[in-house]
Design an enzyme around this catalytic site. Structure first.
Site, short mmCIF file in Angstrom:
data_model
loop_
_atom_site.label_atom_id
_atom_site.label_comp_id
_atom_site.label_asym_id
_atom_site.label_seq_id
_atom_site.Cartn_x
_atom_site.Cartn_y
_atom_site.Cartn_z
N GLU A 110 16.86 17.59 1.74
CA GLU A 110 16.77 17.57 0.27
C GLU A 110 15.32 17.43 -0.17
O GLU A 110 14.47 17.02 0.62
CB GLU A 110 17.64 16.45 -0.30
CG GLU A 110 17.46 15.10 0.38
CD GLU A 110 18.42 14.04 -0.14
OE1 GLU A 110 17.94 13.09 -0.77
OE2 GLU A 110 19.64 14.18 0.09
N LYS B 246 11.90 16.01 -1.64
CA LYS B 246 11.32 14.67 -1.75
C LYS B 246 10.62 14.57 -3.10
O LYS B 246 9.54 15.13 -3.29
CB LYS B 246 10.34 14.41 -0.62
CG LYS B 246 9.77 13.00 -0.67
CD LYS B 246 9.01 12.68 0.59
CE LYS B 246 8.59 11.23 0.64
NZ LYS B 246 7.85 10.78 -0.53
N ASP C 47 8.60 13.27 -6.26
CA ASP C 47 7.41 12.44 -6.37
C ASP C 47 7.48 11.57 -7.63
O ASP C 47 6.94 11.91 -8.67
CB ASP C 47 6.18 13.36 -6.42
CG ASP C 47 4.93 12.66 -5.94
OD1 ASP C 47 5.03 11.50 -5.51
OD2 ASP C 47 3.86 13.27 -6.01
N TYR D 30 19.88 9.38 -4.72
CA TYR D 30 19.95 10.01 -3.39
C TYR D 30 20.26 9.03 -2.26
O TYR D 30 20.30 9.40 -1.10
CB TYR D 30 18.66 10.76 -3.07
CG TYR D 30 17.38 9.94 -3.25
CD1 TYR D 30 17.15 8.81 -2.50
CD2 TYR D 30 16.43 10.32 -4.18
CE1 TYR D 30 16.01 8.05 -2.66
CE2 TYR D 30 15.26 9.58 -4.35
CZ TYR D 30 15.07 8.45 -3.59
OH TYR D 30 13.95 7.71 -3.77
N LYS E 144 6.29 16.32 4.99
CA LYS E 144 5.41 16.49 3.83
C LYS E 144 4.79 17.88 3.80
O LYS E 144 4.57 18.49 4.84
CB LYS E 144 4.28 15.45 3.89
CG LYS E 144 4.73 14.00 3.97
CD LYS E 144 5.38 13.50 2.72
CE LYS E 144 4.42 12.88 1.74
NZ LYS E 144 3.83 11.63 2.16
N CYS F 95 -26.93 -3.89 6.38
CA CYS F 95 -25.88 -3.94 5.38
C CYS F 95 -26.50 -3.72 4.00
O CYS F 95 -27.41 -4.45 3.61
CB CYS F 95 -25.18 -5.29 5.44
SG CYS F 95 -24.04 -5.55 4.07
N CYS G 259 -25.92 -7.26 1.85
CA CYS G 259 -26.58 -8.55 2.11
C CYS G 259 -27.84 -8.41 2.97
O CYS G 259 -28.55 -9.39 3.18
CB CYS G 259 -25.60 -9.53 2.76
SG CYS G 259 -25.23 -9.13 4.47
N CYS H 152 -21.34 -5.08 9.39
CA CYS H 152 -22.33 -6.03 8.90
C CYS H 152 -22.12 -7.34 9.66
O CYS H 152 -20.99 -7.80 9.84
CB CYS H 152 -22.12 -6.25 7.41
SG CYS H 152 -22.84 -7.75 6.78
N CYS I 126 -22.24 -12.56 3.45
CA CYS I 126 -22.22 -11.24 2.83
C CYS I 126 -21.21 -11.26 1.68
O CYS I 126 -20.02 -11.43 1.89
CB CYS I 126 -21.83 -10.17 3.85
SG CYS I 126 -21.72 -8.53 3.12
#
Ligand code: IVH
Length: 699
Positions: free
Chosen positions: A128, A130, A132, A239, A327, A421, A424, A439, A445
């Site tokens: 069936e 799908k 959305d 469903y 999908k 990083c 930081c 990092c 940080c």
């Protein structure tokens, strides 16, 4: 109500008698506005006017402390219920679906089912569309709609009954003699043309348009005022189902027909397929039909037709073994890469992000996409200024899949990934053999600290409303919230260690009160959510639940982790015996709970009044094997080993790989080896396959 002249008299000039009268009037007025706001979502006055009332109350109390009333508004901060929807526990969990993308994966699903059930032929499946939208569970008692709930985390959703009542497609009374109790599950969605009309109206009114029908449906269903929902063109397809007092039919196909007879619209076209070729042909057909359907779909779903087989197949963590979503391929578009920025995550991982010239992909405007990691950028030689291909599949973050080399601007240079990083300034290092650069700043940080806090309050963790990213970052910068326990001390530190939140730009007494109320509501938390909230590397929601289910209490879990530090210990064996937990996860868990800092976070939370509730297992039917440890050995005749194991687990038993003194039952099939002997030596009860089947079919 207030006496006009009194209300304008400065607090300092009031006589004690007048002050007492004013305080009484203010208490009544503020309580009145609180009720309108919290219980009816229908405030009569602006936030500013409301705040002025509270301030006036405080000024008078400061001047006449002896006149403070027991029902004073200044004493009741945080007491009102948090606004929003009531939470409801699902009687049966609302599952999600596993995904297949390639044709082979769809074929593997069919083979897996066939193997699990030991069938000669592939199982017949219902295919069936799908849809959305967002899933919803509708409970009917004696044919009448009594409750509608969103999926939420699958275990607990939100009560949206009043809103769902406004959806024309949803029968308020079922036709055709339904079971006494039936929970119909399905999708709330919006038709494409109706979505476009709605957006046009939104824009005419100067309101923000929705990105797509799914967002529009979600936004419309979660309105606090059902009158707004009523004005939105929502629809519903049925469903699936949850709790039932009587079976609907022997097959999915016939159950669909029953849903139709009860008055539900079905997601069509559906088809019964007997072979892998048939499901793949259905997939192709729907893909062609997709643009002409009136509603958005993102794939198709295959469900094993026979419901007794669905029952036997059961589910793994959050998805059924008897269904899968196939999908449609991701949608793609081209645009220019303006810049590459670096995000620092909760574990310090540096993730490169593509900042794009906005472009529409499958109906959604995309301006950022992930570049995954350093190696991917290098492999695809992605450079700032490039024309890039991006793709978006469903809810997944859009990604950059390739560059268009012909359109590369002159003078572009290869991208150099930073070694420090960007937040930081600490070194960012990449251990041998790993793809992620991290990092090393740890808690100094701010990005890591803020991300950990965000995770901590997120929906599947502590689920504290009102603490968004921006606020957490501000609180962190101020020093108001540096660790999780500070959240539970916000009320205590407010106005004592930090400026009063009520006086903050854009805030008011009511928003502060709301925030405190939503924090209060989470002081007691289930073990599974708590473990997930800690943000232990590799430990997601499903694993957190497995741990909670196994150890049952935080103290037992922590003791178990401490014991498991000794290699070869019983505690280590116990940890690894939990299905779904491998050595690498075990290492991360043990390291996390051993680390002094993490232990302190947990201790601080408890000290700040957080109570971690023992795990309350989902109610399985009273079962003779609930809580027992079972071991299977030898070849079973009537069912496969995986099915026997799944059934035992569904009935609340733990299935272990080897016999020990903790084993309750050893189920012995043909050609059993040394385990049977060991069980006899230890005095463990052994069962033949038939005895086992008798035991579990008694339920
Ligand atoms: S069956 C136990 N059938 O997809 C299985 N789900 O990705 C329950 N969905 O949460 C779902 N169309 O919201 C099923 N025809 C369909 C569906 C469908 C859309 C949604 C549903 C589910 C999600 C999983």
């Amino acid at each position: 109500m207030a006496e006009p002249t009194l209300r304008n008299t400065p607090a300092d000039s009031l006589t004690p008698d007048e002050a007492a009268r004013e305080l009484a009037a203010l208490a009544a007025e503020i309580a009145h506005h609180d009720r309108l706001y919290h219980q009816h979502d229908a405030p009569e006055i602006s936030d500013a006017a409301y705040d002025a009332l509270r301030r006036r109350n405080e000024e008078i109390e400061a001047r006449f402390p002896e006149l403070r009333r027991t029902d004073s508004p200044s004493m009741t901060v945080g007491a009102s219920p948090a606004a929003g929807f009531r939470k409801v526990a699902h009687r049966m969990p609302m599952l999600s679906l596993g995904n297949a993308f390639a044709r082979e994966e769809a074929a593997e699903f069919i083979e897996r089912v066939q193997r699990f059930l030991n069938l000669k032929e592939p199982p017949c499946c219902v295919a069936e569309p799908k849809v959305d939208g967002l899933s919803c569970s509708l409970r009917y008692e004696d044919g009448l709609l009594v409750l509608a709930a969103t999926r939420g985390d699958g275990a607990e959703g939100e009560d949206v009954t009043e809103n769902v009542r406004t959806i024309a497609d949803v029968p308020k009374r079922l036709k055709d003699s339904p079971p006494g109790v039936i929970e119909v599950r399905g999708e709330v969605y919006m038709d494409r043309t109706e979505f476009l009309d709605l957006n046009r109206r939104q824009q005419e009114r100067g309101e923000r348009p929705f990105a797509n029908p799914r967002n529009a449906a979600a936004g419309s269903l979660r309105q606090l005022d059902p009158r707004i929902t009523a004005g939105r063109p929502l629809r519903f397809f049925g469903y699936a189902w949850g709790e039932l007092s009587a079976q609907l039919a022997p097959t999915q196909w016939e159950a669909r027909q029953r849903l139709k007879e009860f008055g539900f619209a079905l997601n069509e076209p559906a088809e019964r397929c007997d072979t892998v070729e048939a499901i793949l042909a259905y997939y192709e057909r729907i893909q062609v039909l997709r643009p002409s359907l009136s509603f958005d779909i993102d794939g198709v779903v295959y469900k094993v037709d026979r419901l007794d087989w669905q029952e036997r197949l059961g589910f793994v963590s959050r998805a059924p073994r008897w269904a899968i979503a196939h999908k449609f391929p991701a949608e793609r578009a081209q645009t220019r890469l303006r810049e590459i920025t670096i995000q620092v995550g909760r574990t310090g991982a540096l993730t490169p992000v593509a900042e794009l010239e906005p472009v529409t992909v499958g109906g959604v405007v995309v301006s950022r996409a992930t570049l995954h990691n350093e190696d991917e950028i290098q492999r695809k030689d992605i450079r700032v200024g490039d024309q890039v291909v991006i793709q978006r599949a469903g809810d997944v973050i859009p990604q950059v899949v390739a560059v268009v080399p012909e359109l590369r601007p002159e003078g572009s240079v290869p991208y150099v990934f930073p070694h420090i990083c960007p937040v930081c300034g600490s070194d960012a290092v990449r251990p041998e053999g790993e793809v992620v650069r991290r990092c090393t700043g740890g808690l100094i940080c701010s990005a890591q600290a803020v991300e950990r806090l965000r995770h901590f309050v997120s929906r599947d963790a502590f689920d504290i409303e009102g603490l968004g990213e921006k606020i957490i970052r501000e609180f962190w910068n101020e020093g108001r919230v540096r660790g999780p326990s500070d959240i539970f001390r916000l009320q205590e530190t407010n106005g004592r260690d930090f400026p009063r939140l009520e006086e903050r730009e854009g805030w008011g007494a009511r928003s502060v009160e709301k925030l405190f109320a939503s924090i209060e509501a989470r002081r007691r938390i289930g073990l599974d959510r708590f473990v997930f909230a800690l943000g232990i590397p590799q430990i997601g929601q499903a694993t957190a639940r497995l741990l909670a289910r196994h150890y049952l209490s935080l103290d037992r879990l922590m003791d178990g982790m401490e014991g498991a530090r000794t290699i070869g210990s019983e505690a280590m064996g116990e940890l690894l015996s939990i299905g779904g937990i491998g050595q690498s996860m075990a290492d991360d868990l043990i390291a996390f709970f051993h680390e002094e800092h993490n232990r302190k976070v947990i201790a601080d939370l408890r000290e700040a009044g957080v109570e971690v509730l023992d795990y309350d297992p989902p109610r399985v039917q009273a079962s003779p094997i609930a809580g027992k440890t079972v071991v299977f050995t030898g070849t079973l005749e009537s069912v496969t080993r995986s099915e026997a194991k799944a059934r035992a687990e569904a009935l609340g038993a733990k299935v272990a790989g080897s016999v020990s003194a903790k084993t309750d039952y050893l189920v012995v099939g043909a050609d059993a080896g040394s385990k049977a002997q060991k069980a006899r030596d230890l005095g463990v009860t052994t069962l033949t396959e038939q005895e086992w089947l008798d035991l579990v079919s008694a339920t």
